[in-house]
Design an enzyme around this catalytic site. Structure first.
Site, short mmCIF file in Angstrom:
data_model
loop_
_atom_site.label_atom_id
_atom_site.label_comp_id
_atom_site.label_asym_id
_atom_site.label_seq_id
_atom_site.Cartn_x
_atom_site.Cartn_y
_atom_site.Cartn_z
N HIS A 468 -65.73 -21.17 52.56
CA HIS A 468 -64.70 -20.19 52.90
C HIS A 468 -64.70 -19.03 51.90
CE1 HIS A 468 -60.67 -18.82 54.31
NE2 HIS A 468 -60.61 -18.40 53.05
N GLU A 469 -64.56 -19.36 50.63
CA GLU A 469 -64.49 -18.29 49.61
C GLU A 469 -65.77 -17.47 49.60
OE1 GLU A 469 -61.78 -17.43 48.41
OE2 GLU A 469 -60.71 -19.23 49.05
N HIS A 472 -65.71 -14.62 51.92
CA HIS A 472 -65.10 -13.41 51.36
C HIS A 472 -66.13 -12.67 50.49
CE1 HIS A 472 -61.04 -14.18 52.70
NE2 HIS A 472 -60.95 -15.32 52.06
ZN ZN Z 1 -59.48 -16.83 52.26
#
Ligand code: ZN
Length: 676
Positions: A468-469, A472
Site C-alpha cells: 500500500h505505502e 503512494h
Molecule cells: Zn495510504
C-alpha cells in the site's frame, strides 16, 4: 557548520544532508523560508506587466523553495524520529504556518493577479494549455475557499480560527501519543502471553526493558483492535489490552475530549464563516465526492449492510467461545481472536504460521520491487553511500528500463520508539519540470526489526501495508508534471488512496514469488495461498472502517446546538451517532473511537475519513480492469502510468481516471468486494 537547508542541496537527488542537520537548522530554515516566500510573492503581486503564465503561475511556483525544502525535511524526520525539540518546533510552527498560509490566501493583490490572468485567458489574450489552466483554476479555488471574499472583520476572525485550529490539532496529536505510550499493558506472568509469536514476545520484553520494568509490555497501536488480542489465549489479558485501547483519551492525564470538542466547534464556525452549512460540507466540496449528500448516501447504504453481516457472524463467535469456556458470552476483546481461530480451523490458515514465509527483504525485492519493474519497467538499486534521515533508513536509486536515473526512494521499515505509529509515505523532493527536479519519496513503516540472527518476519497485514505505502511512493516517483505544487500525490484526499490501494493487489498476485520460508526456501503451502487470495477482504474490516467514517461525518455535520456542551457528553454523542447510522453493535466498535480518532481530529482527514472508501471505488474498478486485461503486464502498467499516475494533480483526477479507464468507475466492483 552552515545550515544546508538554506540553499538547494548539493547531494545526489537534492537529498537533504540529514547527517549534518541540527534541530536548530530546521527551525531556522522554516522561519527563514516563510519570510523569504512572502518577499518573493510580493514581487509577483506588485508586477505591473500584464498577467502571463510566466509572471503569475510560473513565478509563483518558483517561490517558497526554502520553505518547501525545510518542511519536507522536517516532517519526514519528525514523524519517523522525534525528540522534545522537534515536538516543540512542530507546536511552535503550527499556528505560524497557518498564519503564513492566511497571509498568502487573504492577499487581494495576489488574487488580483490570478483573476487578471483568468480574464486574459478568457479573452484569448494569453494561451494556457491543459496543465496551466488546471493550475490556475486550482489556485483561484484555493483563494475562494480560503476566504478572499470575506469582509475585514470576518477575515480577522478566520485568521484566529485557523491559528487556533492548528494549535488544537497539534495538542490532540500530542495527547494521543502520550496516552498511547502510557496505555501499554504490563504483563509479569509469561503464561499470560501464550499465543504471541516469539518475535512479538521479544518485542514486548524489549519494550519492558526500555521502560525499566520487569516482564513484558504490550504496546498499543493506533486502532481500536490491538493485534495481540487476536492471538492471546489468556482471556483476561485480551480484555486488559482491549480496554487499554478503547479507553484512551477518556479521562485522566491524557484526556482528549475538551480538545476535540474545541476542534469540532472551531471547524464548524470556520465553515459557516466561509458559507458552508458545516465543516463536512466544506471538506466534501474539495474532493471527488463533491457533497456531503453523496458521502452520506454511500455510508448509509454500506454501513448497515456490513453490520448485518457482523450480526450473523456473531452467532459463530458465540458457539466457538462456548466450546472453550462454557457459559461465557462473547465480548469485544474476543472477536478478532475467535475470528482468527475459526478461520484457522476452517481454512487451516494460522496467521502466526505465515510469518516465516514473509521475510521482509524477500517481500520487498521479489514482491514490491518486482511488481514495479513488471508494470512500469523501473528498478531499485541500494545506495550505501547515501543516508536517509536516520542511520537505519535506506536509500535506493530508481532507474528507468533504459538505465537512466528517475529519482530516489528512502525506506525506513522498522519500528522505533521515536517513530509515530502506523505507516506513511512522504515526498522529500517533488518531481517537477519547471525547476528540473526529480522525485525523492520516503516510505516509513513499523515492522518488527530483525532480532539477532533472525530476520524481520512480517504478518500478512504488514505485507499489505508495505504494498500500500509503496503505491503512494509510485504515485510520487512516476509523476511527470510541470509544476511542483501539482506533483505526485497532490490530488484530493478522496482520490489519493486510490493508487496505493491498487498496488495492494500485487501482494496477492505475486505471492508465489516472494512467499518462501526464510530458512528452508520452501514456497508457502498452496492451500494457504489460496485462502489468502480468496479471503483477501474481510467484512469485519469494512464494518469497523464504515462505522468510523460515519462517526467522523457525525461530528462534523452536527449543528452547533447538538454538540455536547461538556466532556461528559462525548460518549453519548458517539453512541447516538452510531445508532443513527445503523452501525451500533458493541462487538464491533469503530476502527477509531472518538477520543483517539487521529484522522478526524489530528489533521488532514477531518470530515474526510470517508476518503478511504471513495478511493476504493476507483481502486476496485481499476483492479477489475487489470484482471480483464491480463493483469501484471508492461503494457497495462504503462497505460496506468501515463494516463493516471504520471498526471499527479496536474489535471482533474476524475478526468485522468476517465482517460485511463475509458469510463467513470462502476460501484458494483466495490460492492462485490465488500460482500454486500
Ligand atoms: Zn495510504
Amino acid at each position: 557548520m552552515a545550515n544546508s537547508l538554506l540553499s538547494p542541496s548539493t547531494l545526489p537527488f537534492e537529498l537533504p544532508d540529514f547527517a549534518h542537520l541540527s534541530d536548530a537548522d530546521f527551525r531556522e530554515a522554516i522561519e527563514r523560508g516563510m519570510s523569504e516566500q512572502l518577499e518573493e510573492l510580493d514581487a509577483v503581486a506588485t508586477d505591473t506587466e500584464p498577467a502571463t503564465v510566466e509572471n503569475v503561475l510560473e513565478a509563483w511556483e518558483r517561490t517558497g523553495r526554502t520553505l518547501t525544502r525545510a518542511l519536507h525535511a522536517f516532517w519526514v524526520a519528525k514523524a519517523a524520529d522525534t525528540n522534545d525539540e522537534r515536538d516543540a518546533i512542530e507546536a511552535d510552527m503550527a499556528p505560524r504556518l497557518a498564519a503564513h498560509a492566511d497571509a498568502i490566501l487573504l492577499d487581494t493583490r495576489l488574487y488580483g493577479r490570478l483573476t487578471e490572468l483568468d480574464v486574459r485567458r478568457k479573452a484569448g489574450e494569453v494561451e494556457l494549455d491543459e496543465q496551466d489552466t488546471f493550475c490556475l483554476s486550482e489556485r483561484l479555488r484555493e483563494y475562494e475557499r480560503g476566504g478572499i471574499h470575506l469582509d475585514d472583520e470576518a477575515q480577522t476572525r478566520l485568521r484566529e480560527l485557523n491559528e487556533t485550529l492548528a494549535t488544537l490539532s497539534t495538542t490532540f496529536e500530542k495527547l494521543l501519543v502520550a496516552g498511547r505510550n502510557a496505555g501499554a499493558v504490563h504483563v509479569t506472568d509469561e503464561s499470560h502471553l501464550d499465543g504471541l509469536s516469539d518475535s512479538d514476545k521479544a518485542g514486548a520484553a524489549q519494550a519492558a526493558r526500555t521502560a525499566g520494568v520487569e516482564g513484558w509490555l504490550i504496546e498499543l497501536t493506533n486502532t481500536t483492535q490491538q493485534p495481540p488480542a487476536s492471538v492471546l489465549h489468556h482471556r483476561p489479558t485480551r480484555q486488559r489490552v482491549h480496554e487499554a485501547g478503547v479507553t484512551r483519551g477518556l479521562g485522566g492525564e491524557h484526556d482528549t475530549r475538551s480538545t476535540l470538542l474545541d476542534i469540532v466547534r472551531v471547524s464548524g464556525e470556520r465553515a459557516r464563516l466561509l458559507g458552508f452549512a458545516h465543516h463536512a460540507a466544506y471538506a466534501a466540496e474539495d474532493g471527488c465526492a463533491g457533497s456531503t449528500e453523496a458521502v452520506s448516501e454511500i455510508l448509509g447504504r454500506l454501513g448497515p449492510a456490513t453490520y448485518d453481516l457482523m450480526r450473523t457472524q456473531a452467532e459463530a463467535w458465540q458457539r466457538r467461545l462456548e466450546q472453550i469456556e462454557p457459559g461465557a458470552t462473547v465480548e469485544p476483546w474476543d472477536v478478532t481472536y475467535l475470528s482468527e481461530l475459526i478461520s484457522a480451523e476452517e481454512k487451516s490458515l494460522d496467521g502466526a504460521a505465515l510469518r516465516p514465509y514473509l521475510e521482509f527483504d524477500r517481500v520487498l525485492v521479489d514482491g514490491v520491487f518486482a511488481a514495479a519493474e513488471g508494470l512500469y519497467g523501473i528498478t531499485f538499486h541500494r545506495r550505501l553511500d547515501l543516508v536517509g534521515y536516520t542511520a537505519e533508513s535506506r536509500v535506493y536509486e530508481v532507474r528507468e528500463a533504459d538505465g537512466s536515473v528517475l529519482g530516489a526512494a528512502v525506506l525506513d521499515p522498522y519500528t522505533r520508539s521515536t517513530k509515530q505509529g502506523g505507516a506513511w509515505m512522504t515526498a522529500i523532493v517533488d518531481q517537477n519540470e519547471l525547476l528540473g527536479q526529480g522525485p525523492v519519496v520516503s516510505n516509513t513503516c513499523n515492522f518488527n526489526p530483525p532480532v539477532g540472527d533472525s530476520p524481520s518476519l512480517l504478518s500478512w497485514d504488514n505485507v499489505i501495508t508495505l504494498f500500500h505505502e509503496f503505491g503512494h511512493d509510485l504515485h510520487g516517483l512516476l509523476s511527470k508534471v510541470r509544476y511542483p505544487s501539482r506533483s505526485g500525490t497532490a490530488v484530493s484526499r478522496d482520490f489519493v488512496e486510490f493508487p496505493s490501494q491498487v498496488n495492494e493487489i500485487w501482494a496477492y498476485e505475486l505471492i508465489d514469488r516472494y512467499a518462501r520460508h526464510h530458512e528452508t526456501g520452501e514456497p508457502m503451502p498452496a492451500a494457504w495461498v489460496e485462502t489468502l487470495r480468496s479471503g483477501s477482504r474481510e467484512a469485519f474490516k469494512y464494518a469497523e472502517l464504515l462505522s468510523a467514517m460515519i462517526l467522523d461525518q457525525a461530528w462534523y455535520q452536527a449543528p452547533e446546538d447538538q454538540l455536547p456542551t461538556d466532556v461528559d457528553g462525548v460518549e453519548a454523542f458517539e453512541a447516538a451517532a452510531l445508532e443513527r447510522g445503523g452501525v451500533d453493535f458493541a462487538l464491533v466498535p469503530p476502527r477509531y473511537r472518538t477520543t483517539y480518532f487521529a484522522h478526524a481530529f489530528g489533521g488532514g482527514y477531518s470530515a474526510r475519513y470517508y476518503s478511504y472508501l471513495w478511493s476504493e471505488i476507483f481502486d476496485a474498478d481499476t483492479v477489475a480492469w487489470f484482471h480483464d486485461h491480463g493483469g501484471l503486464t508492461r503494457e497495462n502498467g504503462q497505460r496506468f502510468r501515463e494516463r493516471l499516475l504520471g498526471r499527479g494533480g496536474s489535471i482533474e483526477s476524475t478526468q485522468a481516471y476517465r482517460e485511463f479507464r475509458g469510463s467513470d468507475p462502476d460501484l458494483s466492483h466495490l460492492l462485490r468486494r465488500i460482500g454486500v
